[in-house]
Design a protein around this motif. Structure first.
Motif, short mmCIF file in Angstrom:
data_model
loop_
_atom_site.label_atom_id
_atom_site.label_comp_id
_atom_site.label_asym_id
_atom_site.label_seq_id
_atom_site.Cartn_x
_atom_site.Cartn_y
_atom_site.Cartn_z
N LEU A 78 18.02 10.11 10.64
CA LEU A 78 18.28 8.88 10.84
C LEU A 78 19.71 8.47 10.42
O LEU A 78 20.38 7.99 10.79
CB LEU A 78 17.31 7.96 10.85
CG LEU A 78 16.02 7.86 11.83
CD1 LEU A 78 14.51 7.04 11.26
CD2 LEU A 78 16.36 7.84 13.33
N GLU A 79 19.73 8.44 9.34
CA GLU A 79 20.81 8.21 8.79
C GLU A 79 22.26 8.85 8.72
O GLU A 79 23.53 7.87 8.43
CB GLU A 79 20.56 8.25 6.56
CG GLU A 79 19.66 7.83 5.90
CD GLU A 79 18.77 8.13 4.84
OE1 GLU A 79 18.50 7.04 3.71
OE2 GLU A 79 19.14 9.15 3.96
N GLY A 82 23.02 6.98 11.64
CA GLY A 82 24.02 6.05 11.59
C GLY A 82 25.01 6.51 11.15
O GLY A 82 25.90 5.78 11.46
N VAL A 94 25.58 -1.33 16.53
CA VAL A 94 24.08 -1.01 16.67
C VAL A 94 23.88 -0.20 16.07
O VAL A 94 22.68 -0.42 14.77
CB VAL A 94 24.07 -0.37 18.18
CG1 VAL A 94 22.62 0.19 18.24
CG2 VAL A 94 24.41 -1.42 19.24
N ALA A 95 24.39 0.59 14.80
CA ALA A 95 24.41 1.40 13.67
C ALA A 95 24.15 0.98 12.52
O ALA A 95 23.42 1.08 11.71
CB ALA A 95 25.30 1.93 13.73
N ALA A 98 20.31 -0.66 12.96
CA ALA A 98 19.56 0.26 12.22
C ALA A 98 19.83 0.76 10.98
O ALA A 98 18.55 0.82 10.73
CB ALA A 98 20.12 1.29 13.11
N ALA A 101 18.05 -2.23 8.94
CA ALA A 101 16.24 -2.43 9.18
C ALA A 101 15.86 -1.07 8.40
O ALA A 101 14.64 -0.85 7.76
CB ALA A 101 16.37 -1.81 10.60
N LEU A 102 16.45 0.24 8.67
CA LEU A 102 16.26 0.80 7.94
C LEU A 102 16.22 0.60 6.53
O LEU A 102 14.64 1.37 5.57
CB LEU A 102 16.97 2.34 7.57
CG LEU A 102 16.58 4.01 7.59
CD1 LEU A 102 15.14 3.62 8.19
CD2 LEU A 102 17.73 4.84 7.58
N ASN A 140 29.05 -4.38 21.61
CA ASN A 140 27.64 -4.75 22.43
C ASN A 140 27.42 -4.42 23.72
O ASN A 140 26.96 -3.69 24.07
CB ASN A 140 26.16 -5.63 21.28
CG ASN A 140 26.22 -4.95 20.28
OD1 ASN A 140 26.19 -4.07 19.93
ND2 ASN A 140 25.93 -5.89 19.29
#
Length: 150
Positions: A78-79, A82, A94-95, A98, A101-102, A140
């Protein structure tokens, strides 16, 4: 100089230097892009890579949390995703959201599993990520347009 050729004061500069507002905006865009590249390098190299190659420090951390190697590889992937998406224009907002959030999750883990030892790090990283998400929010709409065409 005749009256018809006198400058009016409302023309745009043609010297190639641009107006002060244009120079400032350009400088801000360059600074933001620099922050994006630095964050992408951090997430790709310093954060994701140790997880994806199962560096002993990463393995020890995930074992201490009781999560094991599956979670380690997932978070590393995920990292890395991103990091790549931060450098992809249509995905950068978006990245950044995200990855923010991580980082909220990482903050909670630092507080609960590691007694707050490095809890400030994820919070520090959230600040530029949210700035990128806000500054690049127009992308976006582009992303939604691409998704709707399918």
């Amino acid at each position: 100089m005749s009256e018809s050729t006198a400058p009016t004061g409302t023309t745009t500069p043609t010297s190639g230097l641009g107006s002060p507002v244009t120079r400032r905006a350009r400088g801000l865009r360059i600074a933001l892009r620099t922050v994006q590249v630095l964050l992408a390098l951090f997430y790709g190299v310093a954060s994701a890579l140790p997880k994806l190659i199962a560096h002993p420090s990463a393995v020890e951390s995930f074992d201490r949390m009781g999560w094991g190697s599956g979670a380690m590889y997932t978070i590393g992937a995920l990292e890395l995703a991103g990091a790549v998406a931060l450098l992809t224009p249509v995905l950068q907002s978006v990245a950044a959201l995200a990855l923010s959030a991580l980082m909220v999750g990482a903050f909670i883990v630092q507080l609960t599993a590691f007694d707050g030892q490095n809890a400030a790090t994820p919070l520090i990283l959230v600040v530029p990520l949210l700035l990128i998400a806000w500054a690049r929010r127009q992308h976006n709409r582009d992303l939604l347009g691409l998704l709707r065409r399918r």
